[in-house]
Design a protein around this motif. Structure first.
Motif, PDB file in Angstrom:
ATOM      1  N   GLY A  77       0.813  -1.210   0.000  1.00  0.00           N
ATOM      2  CA  GLY A  77       0.000   0.000   0.000  1.00  0.00           C
ATOM      3  C   GLY A  77       0.844   1.258   0.000  1.00  0.00           C
ATOM      4  O   GLY A  77       1.965   1.280   0.523  1.00  0.00           O
ATOM      5  N   LEU A  78       0.294   2.314  -0.616  1.00  0.00           N
ATOM      6  CA  LEU A  78       0.903   3.659  -0.557  1.00  0.00           C
ATOM      7  C   LEU A  78       2.351   3.653  -1.024  1.00  0.00           C
ATOM      8  O   LEU A  78       3.204   4.333  -0.444  1.00  0.00           O
ATOM      9  CB  LEU A  78       0.812   4.206   0.873  1.00  0.00           C
ATOM     10  CG  LEU A  78      -0.579   4.181   1.513  1.00  0.00           C
ATOM     11  CD1 LEU A  78      -0.498   4.671   2.958  1.00  0.00           C
ATOM     12  CD2 LEU A  78      -1.569   5.014   0.725  1.00  0.00           C
ATOM     13  N   PRO A  95       7.497  -0.464   4.275  1.00  0.00           N
ATOM     14  CA  PRO A  95       6.442  -0.974   3.393  1.00  0.00           C
ATOM     15  C   PRO A  95       5.151  -1.254   4.159  1.00  0.00           C
ATOM     16  O   PRO A  95       5.164  -1.830   5.243  1.00  0.00           O
ATOM     17  CB  PRO A  95       7.051  -2.267   2.836  1.00  0.00           C
ATOM     18  CG  PRO A  95       8.530  -2.076   2.947  1.00  0.00           C
ATOM     19  CD  PRO A  95       8.734  -1.274   4.197  1.00  0.00           C
ATOM     20  N   VAL A  96       4.039  -0.812   3.580  1.00  0.00           N
ATOM     21  CA  VAL A  96       2.708  -1.102   4.109  1.00  0.00           C
ATOM     22  C   VAL A  96       2.215  -2.361   3.392  1.00  0.00           C
ATOM     23  O   VAL A  96       2.003  -2.355   2.185  1.00  0.00           O
ATOM     24  CB  VAL A  96       1.746   0.071   3.855  1.00  0.00           C
ATOM     25  CG1 VAL A  96       0.340  -0.274   4.338  1.00  0.00           C
ATOM     26  CG2 VAL A  96       2.266   1.345   4.506  1.00  0.00           C
ATOM     27  N   VAL A  97       2.047  -3.446   4.136  1.00  0.00           N
ATOM     28  CA  VAL A  97       1.798  -4.752   3.522  1.00  0.00           C
ATOM     29  C   VAL A  97       0.444  -5.308   3.957  1.00  0.00           C
ATOM     30  O   VAL A  97       0.123  -5.315   5.143  1.00  0.00           O
ATOM     31  CB  VAL A  97       2.909  -5.761   3.891  1.00  0.00           C
ATOM     32  CG1 VAL A  97       2.698  -7.096   3.172  1.00  0.00           C
ATOM     33  CG2 VAL A  97       4.284  -5.192   3.541  1.00  0.00           C
ATOM     34  N   ARG A 233      13.268  -6.390   1.983  1.00  0.00           N
ATOM     35  CA  ARG A 233      12.562  -6.103   3.230  1.00  0.00           C
ATOM     36  C   ARG A 233      11.623  -7.249   3.620  1.00  0.00           C
ATOM     37  O   ARG A 233      11.527  -7.612   4.798  1.00  0.00           O
ATOM     38  CB  ARG A 233      11.771  -4.792   3.083  1.00  0.00           C
ATOM     39  CG  ARG A 233      12.641  -3.544   2.892  1.00  0.00           C
ATOM     40  CD  ARG A 233      13.428  -3.187   4.149  1.00  0.00           C
ATOM     41  NE  ARG A 233      12.562  -2.825   5.254  1.00  0.00           N
ATOM     42  CZ  ARG A 233      12.116  -1.594   5.485  1.00  0.00           C
ATOM     43  NH1 ARG A 233      12.470  -0.592   4.684  1.00  0.00           N
ATOM     44  NH2 ARG A 233      11.354  -1.344   6.529  1.00  0.00           N
ATOM     45  N   LEU A 234      10.919  -7.830   2.650  1.00  0.00           N
ATOM     46  CA  LEU A 234      10.022  -8.945   2.963  1.00  0.00           C
ATOM     47  C   LEU A 234      10.799 -10.170   3.417  1.00  0.00           C
ATOM     48  O   LEU A 234      10.444 -10.830   4.398  1.00  0.00           O
ATOM     49  CB  LEU A 234       9.153  -9.280   1.745  1.00  0.00           C
ATOM     50  CG  LEU A 234       8.113  -8.240   1.344  1.00  0.00           C
ATOM     51  CD1 LEU A 234       7.507  -8.600  -0.009  1.00  0.00           C
ATOM     52  CD2 LEU A 234       7.017  -8.118   2.398  1.00  0.00           C
ATOM     53  N   SER A 235      11.880 -10.492   2.694  1.00  0.00           N
ATOM     54  CA  SER A 235      12.637 -11.708   3.011  1.00  0.00           C
ATOM     55  C   SER A 235      13.429 -11.579   4.304  1.00  0.00           C
ATOM     56  O   SER A 235      13.895 -12.581   4.847  1.00  0.00           O
ATOM     57  CB  SER A 235      13.576 -12.063   1.855  1.00  0.00           C
ATOM     58  OG  SER A 235      14.630 -11.138   1.730  1.00  0.00           O
ATOM     59  N   PHE A 247       2.120  -7.572  -5.363  1.00  0.00           N
ATOM     60  CA  PHE A 247       1.474  -6.423  -5.991  1.00  0.00           C
ATOM     61  C   PHE A 247       2.226  -5.191  -5.486  1.00  0.00           C
ATOM     62  O   PHE A 247       2.205  -4.903  -4.287  1.00  0.00           O
ATOM     63  CB  PHE A 247       0.006  -6.352  -5.590  1.00  0.00           C
ATOM     64  CG  PHE A 247      -0.922  -7.249  -6.367  1.00  0.00           C
ATOM     65  CD1 PHE A 247      -1.760  -6.724  -7.337  1.00  0.00           C
ATOM     66  CD2 PHE A 247      -0.954  -8.612  -6.126  1.00  0.00           C
ATOM     67  CE1 PHE A 247      -2.623  -7.533  -8.053  1.00  0.00           C
ATOM     68  CE2 PHE A 247      -1.814  -9.435  -6.823  1.00  0.00           C
ATOM     69  CZ  PHE A 247      -2.652  -8.898  -7.801  1.00  0.00           C
ATOM     70  N   THR A 248       2.883  -4.467  -6.383  1.00  0.00           N
ATOM     71  CA  THR A 248       3.877  -3.493  -5.946  1.00  0.00           C
ATOM     72  C   THR A 248       3.330  -2.098  -5.656  1.00  0.00           C
ATOM     73  O   THR A 248       4.098  -1.185  -5.362  1.00  0.00           O
ATOM     74  CB  THR A 248       4.999  -3.373  -6.988  1.00  0.00           C
ATOM     75  OG1 THR A 248       4.438  -2.940  -8.242  1.00  0.00           O
ATOM     76  CG2 THR A 248       5.713  -4.710  -7.175  1.00  0.00           C
ATOM     77  N   GLY A 249       2.022  -1.909  -5.703  1.00  0.00           N
ATOM     78  CA  GLY A 249       1.448  -0.607  -5.388  1.00  0.00           C
ATOM     79  C   GLY A 249       0.951   0.113  -6.631  1.00  0.00           C
ATOM     80  O   GLY A 249       1.292  -0.244  -7.761  1.00  0.00           O
TER      81      GLY A 249
END
Length: 288
Positions: A77-78, A95-97, A233-235, A247-249
């Motif tokens: 998001g955002l 990141p807004v996930v 950042r996710l990993s 979905f990258t925003g």
């Protein structure tokens, strides 16, 4: 290379022809469009020697979700400052996930039933994980990407903003609300056509009366968190798995951010195009 889901079978696409992978490989690879990511490097080694133009002609309406059943779906998001601004938020520092449940995944050329009068659009570049892992560095992140696709993060804003604080995932997971396709395009093919880090993202609305309006017109270079940054950042938090989807925003231009607000109506047609990746189309109808 462009790989797709044709009537539930894995194919390699060249123009308007599709090569059935299971048949062409004499069963060495499954027909399952999702299962290929578990053997991604091996598959790429085989597929690069194939001539997809020798396959059978197909209709776009027969294409299913390019990635039909990912184990994990990460929606960001955002991720464009312009969209954060129109939504009334400051640009995020992290990141807004959220997620989009996989039952909402759909093909690239579909009819979608509107559940109400507050359904919005969000054009997005979708990244597909080829090689999973944890603690992936930004410098190495692109090597973990199988390819890119086009997505729409369709959103029922009424459900999304139920209560305080709002919750995102349910309102973004109605039937047909996650169309992805028309194919997954490998990075080497994208690199022959464009800069993988700077792709145009364009969303156009055609009303029932034939009038058209460009709703969104952005570029992926304006992401706050790039694809390599998102992978890193996710990993760092969890294990990314082969076939996972990000979905990258979305860039600015969503209906909820307008004054007055604008939403999809029965008879509307939404066309989303990402440079070098492809085009998807959704046609909207009211509830019977």
């Amino acid at each position: 290379m462009r790989i797709a889901n044709l009537s539930g079978r894995l194919v390699i696409v060249e123009g308007d022809h599709a090569l059935d992978v299971e048949r062409a490989s004499s069963g060495a690879f499954s027909s399952d469009p999702q299962g290929v990511y578990a053997r991604w490097e091996e598959f790429v080694g085989w597929a690069t020697s194939q001539d997809a133009s020798s396959g059978e002609p197909f209709e776009a309406s027969a294409l299913g979700a390019a990635i039909p059943r990912p184990a994990q779906v990460f929606a960001i998001g955002l991720n464009y400052a312009s969209h954060a601004d129109e939504s009334g938020f400051e640009a995020p520092k992290d990141p807004v996930v959220f997620t989009k449940f996989v039952s909402s995944f759909a093909g690239p050329d579909i009819d979608v039933e509107l559940p109400g009068d507050t359904v919005d659009w969000e054009a997005e570049l979708v990244a597909v994980i080829g090689t999973g892992g944890t603690d992936i560095s930004e410098d190495d992140a692109w090597s973990h990407i199988a390819g890119l696709s086009v997505g729409q993060d369709l959103s029922d804003r009424t459900v999304q903003f139920w209560g305080h604080p709002p919750q995102f995932s349910l309102g973004k997971s109605r039937t047909g609300f996650s169309p992805v396709g028309p194919s997954v395009v490998t990075l080497d093919e994208i690199d022959t056509l464009a800069d993988r880090s700077d792709l145009s993202v364009r969303c156009t609305l055609t009303r029932a009366d034939g009038s058209t309006e460009v709703l969104q017109n952005g570029r992926t270079r304006d992401m706050i968190f790039s694809i390599p940054t998102l992978v890193a950042r996710l990993s760092a938090v969890l294990e990314l798995l082969p076939g996972d989807v990000i979905f990258t925003g979305t860039p600015a231009g969503v209906g909820h951010g307008r004054t007055p607000r604008l939403y999809l109506r029965a008879g509307d047609v939404l066309t989303t195009e990402i440079e070098a990746v492809g085009t998807i189309v959704q046609r909207f109808a009211g509830r019977p």
